[in-house]
Every structure is written in C-alpha cells, then in structure tokens.
Design an enzyme around this catalytic site. Structure first.
Site, PDB file in Angstrom:
ATOM      1  N   SER A 204       0.869  -1.183   0.000  1.00 16.96           N
ATOM      2  CA  SER A 204       0.000   0.000   0.000  1.00 16.96           C
ATOM      3  C   SER A 204       0.906   1.232   0.000  1.00 16.96           C
ATOM      4  O   SER A 204       2.095   1.128   0.327  1.00 16.96           O
ATOM      5  CB  SER A 204      -0.829  -0.042   1.284  1.00 16.96           C
ATOM      6  OG  SER A 204      -1.440   1.202   1.530  1.00 16.96           O
ATOM      7  N   TYR A 217      -1.302  -0.843  10.627  1.00 22.37           N
ATOM      8  CA  TYR A 217      -1.474  -1.129   9.190  1.00 22.37           C
ATOM      9  C   TYR A 217      -0.201  -0.756   8.420  1.00 22.37           C
ATOM     10  O   TYR A 217       0.286  -1.547   7.605  1.00 22.37           O
ATOM     11  CB  TYR A 217      -2.682  -0.354   8.659  1.00 22.37           C
ATOM     12  CG  TYR A 217      -3.031  -0.640   7.218  1.00 22.37           C
ATOM     13  CD1 TYR A 217      -3.676  -1.827   6.854  1.00 22.37           C
ATOM     14  CD2 TYR A 217      -2.742   0.272   6.211  1.00 22.37           C
ATOM     15  CE1 TYR A 217      -4.013  -2.079   5.531  1.00 22.37           C
ATOM     16  CE2 TYR A 217      -3.075   0.025   4.879  1.00 22.37           C
ATOM     17  CZ  TYR A 217      -3.720  -1.149   4.545  1.00 22.37           C
ATOM     18  OH  TYR A 217      -4.042  -1.409   3.229  1.00 22.37           O
TER      19      TYR A 217
END
Ligand SMILES: NC(=O)c1ccc[n+]([C@@H]2O[C@H](COP(=O)([O-])OP(=O)(O)OC[C@H]3O[C@@H](n4cnc5c(N)ncnc54)[C@H](O)[C@@H]3O)[C@@H](O)[C@H]2O)c1
Length: 329
Positions: A204, A217
């Site tokens: 990401s 995350y």
C-alpha cells in the site's frame, strides 16, 4: 632480508605464510589492481543498468500471457481481489479463489464461470498456517501447482494507536503480513522446482509513507515490501537458477472498495480515489510486464523517490500541503 609473517586461510585450514618485503609490495600492487578493476566493472554495470532502466521506462516490456497459469488470489471474495480474479480469468488463467467469506468467494467463482472462465473456490482463513497447508495440498491434487500467487487479503484498523486493541493489532499482522509467509512456504517450492512462477503482494502507499490512524497497518504494509525484497534476494543469490520466478509488489493509494471508510483528499485530481476496476487494470498490467514494484497512481512513486533525497522535514512540508489521508473510523 626481512620476512613478513601472516596467517592465511587455505580451504578449511589456516596456513602460516612467509613473504619477503618485495613479495609483500608486489602482492599489495596486485590486490590494488584487482580492486581497481572490480570497481571499474561495478561502475560500468551500474551505468549500463541505469541506461537500460531509462530505456525500459520509455519502451516498456511486452505484457506476458497468463493463459494456462494457475492463479491463486487470497481475498478473492470482494474488492480488488474479486476484480483481479475476473480480469485474470478473462486472460485465460485458471483462478483459485481463496477467502474467509464463503458467499463472496462463491459469487466471484460464479461470475467467472458465467463468462466461460475457469475458477475454483477454497475457503480458508489465511491467518492459520495449518489451514493454508491443508488447502495447498487439496489444490495441488484437484487443480495443479499454483504458478501465480497473489497475496491480496487484507484488513485495516483505522484509528489512533492508543485506541487500537491488542487483538486488532495482532490480527492485522497475521492477515496482512504473516499470511504472506505461510502461503510462500506452501507454494514457492513447486515454483522453484520448475523455475517458473510469479509472486504478487499487496502492500500500500501506507507501506511507503507513515500515515496517522494507521500505525499497525503501516507496519504490516512496510513489512510486506521488506519481505518481498528479501525473498527476491534469497532467490537471486541462490546458486540454482530461479530467474523464472518473478516478484511484484503493489502499493495502491486509496481504492473505493469500502476498506477505507473516511478518506480525506485535498487535491482529488492529483490523488484521485480509484475504482477497483481502474486499480486492477494497473495491477494486471504490472504483473504481465513483470514490474518489481508499482504505486497506484504511478506518479506517487516518483514523487516519493524525489523527496526522499531531501532532509526529512522537506517531504513533511509537502505532506502537510497535500493534507490527505484517512480519518479514524
Ligand atoms: N482499498 C484500498 O484503498 C487499498 C489501498 C491500498 C492497499 N490495499 C490493500 O489491497 C488489498 C485488498 O484490499 P481491498 O480494498 O480489495 O479489500 P476488501 O476489504 O474489499 O477485500 C478483502 C478481502 O479479504 C478477505 N479476507 C479478510 N481477512 C481474511 C482472512 N483472514 N482470510 C482470508 N480472506 C480474508 C475478505 O473477506 C475480503 O473478501 C488489501 O491487502 C489491502 O490492504 C487496499
């Protein structure tokens, strides 16, 4: 006459070595020449690779065919996983859909079969190494050896670290990060036997830059990039030839799948929220062209590389100016 005495390693033994001053000087000159030649070769290689990369930027490699490949996608029951499954099936791949959600996974398989593609459904919680190994054995018998592995399943707790519970943090690392290691251990050996395969990992932009509300995350997604780089090195430095195994790491910004519930974007034209279909077009293209790593949108890759050479506070000003990210949910 003077002697220099030194211990020299010869195979497994250490040998006492006597040399005269003249021999010592000749040896030092010889070592200097060898080192100079090695540095020249290194510089030539670096420039050649650099020019080749510039050439490849303007003349990208042809996309490879995925027809006949057995493509396993984790998290195929929703979002980008589903879109990847549909796209690779259209290109002639046999899709192995894996998800913890039976309804979503089965829907993806039906959608592929409705458009005359080949797909199989396997239920699996990717946090369980035992379940992954059992599933891998079944897939091997029922479908064949997986040749493209797409580690896509992911979850995203989005809140300040001090409000995030232990279980949420542990599960995020298990799904987003450890599961990649378990699937690699299960499917990489068959790729190595045939020197043929492709591993794709969903990281990401949160694996490239740190973002508020996403501390665990970001940790998982930075880890994915690190693991992919290390696997690449392990394969590259192995004396056996594994050049037929390719690796691609994907770093999207925000994709409209429902995962990012409260996105905040100041300049939508620069950092547009993409539909899963748009994002997957880039992903499929990157896999077929065997790119090592991409960001979606691609401009973020170059912006990040450029600003990383400045002192740390400079990119932070840019980040504040762009004022984008995710609000807690
Ligand atoms: N959506 C975004 O903006 C975005 C941005 C960057 C990176 N990503 C990453 O891309 C990947 C896909 O994201 P998405 O937005 O399509 O997600 P999504 O929520 O739409 O789909 C994720 C799928 O993974 C499955 N899954 C979750 N936990 C699982 C488990 N333990 N075992 C098996 N399957 C499990 C879910 O059931 C779901 O079908 C994720 O790794 C995510 O972190 C997403």
């Amino acid at each position: 006459m003077w002697f220099n005495v030194s211990m020299v390693q010869s195979g497994k033994k250490k040998v006492l070595c006597f040399e005269t001053d003249e021999q010592g000087i000749s040896m030092k000159i010889y070592q200097g020449v060898v080192l100079t030649l090695e540095v020249i070769v290194l510089i030539v290689k670096m420039y050649a690779t650099w020019f080749y990369s510039i050439y490849k930027f303007f003349v990208p490699p042809e996309p490879k065919s995925v027809k006949g490949e057995i493509i396993l996608i984790t998290g195929a029951g929703h979002g980008m996983g589903r879109e990847m499954a549909l796209s690779f099936a259209k290109l002639g791949g046999t899709i192995v859909c894996v998800d913890i959600n039976p309804t979503g996974n089965q829907e993806t398989v039906e959608m592929i079969k409705d458009s005359k593609g080949k797909a199989h459904s396997y239920l699996c919680d990717v946090t369980s190494r035992t379940s992954i190994n059992e599933m891998a054995e079944k897939i091997r018998k029922e479908v064949g050896d997986v040749t493209i592995l797409i580690n896509n399943a992911g979850i995203m707790p989005c809140k300040p670290l001090l409000q995030t519970g232990e279980k949420e943090i542990r599960t995020a690392f298990e799904v987003n990060c450890l599961a990649h290691l378990w699937t690699l251990q299960a499917f990489l050996p068959a790729m190595m036997e045939r020197n043929h395969g492709h591993i794709v990992a969903m990281s990401s932009m949160a694996g490239v830059i740190g973002l508020r509300n996403l501390v665990p995350y970001c940790g998982t997604k930075f880890a994915v990039r690190g693991m992919m780089e290390a696997v690449h090195e392990e394969l590259r430095e192995d004396p056996r030839d594994f050049s037929g195994i390719k690796l691609t790491c994907i770093c999207p910004y925000i994709v409209d799948t429902g995962l990012c519930k409260n996105p905040k974007i100041k300049f939508p034209s620069l950092m547009k929220i993409l539909s899963p279909q748009e994002a997957v077009e880039h992903i499929v293209d990157a896999v077929r062209r065997e790119y090592h790593e991409i960001t979606i949108p691609s401009s973020l890759y170059y912006i990040n590389q450029m600003f990383r050479v400045f002192p740390r506070s400079v990119p932070l000003h840019i980040k504040d100016f762009l004022d984008s990210g995710l609000e807690a949910q």
